[in-house]
Every structure is written in C-alpha cells, then in structure tokens.
Write an enzyme that holds these catalytic residues in place. Structure first.
Site, PDB file in Angstrom:
ATOM      1  N   ASN A 160      62.411  -5.466  91.839  1.00 60.43           N
ATOM      2  CA  ASN A 160      62.713  -5.227  93.143  1.00 60.43           C
ATOM      3  C   ASN A 160      61.813  -3.827  93.651  1.00 60.43           C
ATOM      4  OD1 ASN A 160      63.831  -5.777  95.576  1.00 60.43           O
ATOM      5  ND2 ASN A 160      64.869  -3.515  95.424  1.00 60.43           N
ATOM      6  N   THR A 161      61.712  -2.880  92.597  1.00 63.28           N
ATOM      7  CA  THR A 161      61.298  -1.416  92.723  1.00 63.28           C
ATOM      8  C   THR A 161      59.618  -1.628  92.798  1.00 63.28           C
ATOM      9  OG1 THR A 161      63.271  -0.304  91.939  1.00 63.28           O
ATOM     10  CG2 THR A 161      61.177   0.909  91.902  1.00 63.28           C
ATOM     11  N   LYS A 169      49.719   2.669  87.129  1.00 58.86           N
ATOM     12  CA  LYS A 169      50.316   1.764  85.948  1.00 58.86           C
ATOM     13  C   LYS A 169      51.962   1.884  86.284  1.00 58.86           C
ATOM     14  CE  LYS A 169      46.833   2.909  82.503  1.00 58.86           C
ATOM     15  NZ  LYS A 169      46.088   4.071  83.102  1.00 58.86           N
ATOM     16  N   THR A 191      45.253   1.551  75.524  1.00 63.01           N
ATOM     17  CA  THR A 191      44.314   1.760  74.260  1.00 63.01           C
ATOM     18  C   THR A 191      44.529   2.700  73.290  1.00 63.01           C
ATOM     19  OG1 THR A 191      42.904   3.032  75.873  1.00 63.01           O
ATOM     20  CG2 THR A 191      42.224   0.578  75.476  1.00 63.01           C
ATOM     21  N   ARG A 214      30.285   5.074  77.650  1.00 62.06           N
ATOM     22  CA  ARG A 214      29.383   6.088  77.275  1.00 62.06           C
ATOM     23  C   ARG A 214      27.883   5.663  77.320  1.00 62.06           C
ATOM     24  NH1 ARG A 214      33.241   8.095  78.722  1.00 62.06           N
ATOM     25  NH2 ARG A 214      34.528   9.622  77.730  1.00 62.06           N
TER      26      ARG A 214
HETATM   27  O1  C5P Z   1      36.235  10.228  81.030  1.00 64.51           O
HETATM   28  P1  C5P Z   1      36.214   8.959  80.892  1.00 64.51           P
HETATM   29  O2  C5P Z   1      34.898   8.090  81.292  1.00 64.51           O
HETATM   30  O3  C5P Z   1      36.681   8.729  79.727  1.00 64.51           O
HETATM   31  O4  C5P Z   1      37.625   8.366  81.751  1.00 64.51           O
HETATM   32  C1  C5P Z   1      38.052   7.081  81.705  1.00 64.51           C
HETATM   33  C2  C5P Z   1      38.968   6.899  82.682  1.00 64.51           C
HETATM   34  O5  C5P Z   1      39.639   5.504  82.608  1.00 64.51           O
HETATM   35  C3  C5P Z   1      40.075   7.799  82.960  1.00 64.51           C
HETATM   36  O6  C5P Z   1      40.560   8.103  84.047  1.00 64.51           O
HETATM   37  C4  C5P Z   1      41.307   7.417  82.053  1.00 64.51           C
HETATM   38  O7  C5P Z   1      42.431   7.630  82.515  1.00 64.51           O
HETATM   39  C5  C5P Z   1      41.165   5.734  82.382  1.00 64.51           C
HETATM   40  N1  C5P Z   1      41.420   4.625  81.273  1.00 64.51           N
HETATM   41  C6  C5P Z   1      41.212   4.759  79.956  1.00 64.51           C
HETATM   42  N2  C5P Z   1      41.654   3.791  79.204  1.00 64.51           N
HETATM   43  C7  C5P Z   1      42.446   2.977  79.790  1.00 64.51           C
HETATM   44  C8  C5P Z   1      43.025   2.830  80.980  1.00 64.51           C
HETATM   45  C9  C5P Z   1      42.171   3.804  81.812  1.00 64.51           C
HETATM   46  O8  C5P Z   1      40.346   5.451  79.433  1.00 64.51           O
HETATM   47  N3  C5P Z   1      42.982   1.862  78.773  1.00 64.51           N
END
Ligand code: C5P
Length: 236
Positions: free
Chosen positions: A71-72, A65, A118, A179
């Site tokens: 430039n960086t 992220k 999120t 999930r």
């Molecule tokens: O354990 P879990 O399934 O919740 O992991 C989701 C992964 O996705 C984590 O590494 C979290 O940092 C990443 N992530 C997220 N929501 C985002 C961006 C990345 O949960 N908007």
C-alpha cells in the site's frame, strides 16, 4: 527501441546541492537530455529541481529504490507520478513491483526494478538468508519483473545480454558502471565501455566520468559519439 545516441545517455547528478546540480546542468546544456537524481540530491531539494528540469524539457530518472509494504509503495509511486519523471526505481521484490505498477496507473512514469544490488555477492545473499546465488536471484527477479508488468531493469552491462533474453524486447535495460576507455573506475567493479554496453542496454547511466571531468560537456559528447559509432558499426 529506436533512440538517438544522445537520448540514450543518462547523466547521474551525484552532487550535494541544487546549486551544484543547476551549475552542472547549465554546463552540459543541450548535450545532455536525461538526468538521474539519487538519494543524495533528492534529499537536498532534488525533487523540486526534477520538476524544474522536466518543465525545461529534460527527462528525469528518480533513482529512489523504493521498497515497503504494498500500500505504501503504491501510494508513494502515485505521488512520484505527479512529478512527470520518466523512470523510477524500486527493489525487485514481487509485492513491491506489483504495487509500483499499480501506483503508476496510467501515468507516463516507467518503473525500473533493481534485481540484485551490484554491491552484493553470493556471500552477502547467504548472510541475508537467501538460498540463491546472485545470478540465479537476478534471473528470477527479472522474470518476476516481466510478469508483474514492470517497464524495465537496472543491471550491470555484463548482465544485460542475459537479462535481455529473460525480459524480452519490450523491457527497457538501463546500465550504470560505464567507463570510457582510459577513465578511472572509482568504486565500480563491473565496468564496460559505452560502445560495448550500448550493444545490449537501451540507456547508459554515467556519473563521475562526466560530472568530474575538466570539461563535462566535452566528456558527454565523447560518450555520445562513442555510442553513435558503435551503433553505426552494428548496422554495417
Ligand atoms: O559515477 P558513476 O558513473 O559510477 O555513477 C553511476 C551511478 O549509477 C551512481 O549514481 C550510482 O548510484 C548508480 N548505480 C550504480 N549501480 C547500480 C545502480 C545504480 O552505480 N546497480
């Protein structure tokens, strides 16, 4: 995009050390082809580990992220591109996205933009000085990402269908917050099953439901089977 169900699963290696990550990769074996490395592991030896995984034939998503002056960002992305990773995240600010596209140049690295984190709601955006709500800002940034030549977006599965209509078929959509039915949501608020998410997203990021499972390999295989079944039902 024609990907096999197995290629669409990205397992988040959210573990504290290279040793723990290597043990997980060994347990998952051939079941998992694609790994996500975030801050926790990246700052604990995760970048050399990423290079090793790539040499071993795996794909790597570096969830760093990035956001800084143009430039960086461009120079940082140029360095990341040397590692051979497949995806790298940057924040969805127009300057940052354009700089990241410039930095990746002709490498095979693909830039993913995070539209709005999120964990932010409308109130957080007001507190940060924005006049747009989350939906409006996410849509604006998705269009800006497309116009900047960014390769894809990280978004919640709930947003994927809407953002797809803005991003078009050429951009990759990657969704966390997945999930399987019956598993604990943890701190994720906007969750979706692998079957439903796979209808709009190209790649599904799964962390705890796999890495904290008693049998991580079986958990990964069950998710892949669920994606495959949804694909077959979609085709029927
Ligand atoms: O354990 P879990 O399934 O919740 O992991 C989701 C992964 O996705 C984590 O590494 C979290 O940092 C990443 N992530 C997220 N929501 C985002 C961006 C990345 O949960 N908007």
């Amino acid at each position: 995009m024609s990907l096999d169900a197995r290629e669409r699963l990205i397992v988040a290696l959210d573990v504290p050390s290279v040793k723990a990550a290597e043990a997980m990769v060994t347990r998952l074996g051939e079941s998992v082809q694609f790994y996500k490395i975030g801050y926790q592991l990246a700052f604990a030896g995760g970048l050399p580990l990423a290079a090793g995984l790539i040499t071993a034939g795996k794909q790597v998503f570096l969830d760093l992220k990035l956001h800084d002056i143009a430039n960086t960002v461009a120079k940082g992305v140029e360095s990341v591109a040397q590692l051979g990773a497949t995806f790298l995240t940057v924040h969805g600010y127009p300057q940052t996205m354009r700089a990241a596209v410039e930095g990746k140049c002709r490498s095979k690295l693909r830039i993913l933009a995070v539209t709005v984190l999120t964990s932010y709601d409308d109130g957080d955006l007001v507190a940060a000085g924005y006049a747009l709500n989350v939906k409006e800002l996410a849509a604006t940034r998705a269009a800006q990402a497309r116009d900047a030549g960014v390769d894809g977006l990280v978004c919640s599965a709930e947003e994927a269908a809407t953002l797809r209509s803005i991003a078009g078929p050429g951009m990759v959509l990657v969704t966390p917050g997945i999930r399987p039915a019956g598993s604990a949501s943890g701190d994720q608020k906007r969750i979706m099953t692998p079957a439903r998410a796979s209808a709009s997203a190209d790649y599904l990021v799964v962390g705890r439901p796999v890495i904290e499972a008693g049998d991580p390999k079986a958990a990964a295989e069950a998710i892949i089977a669920e994606i495959r079944q949804a694909e077959n039902q979609g085709r029927a």
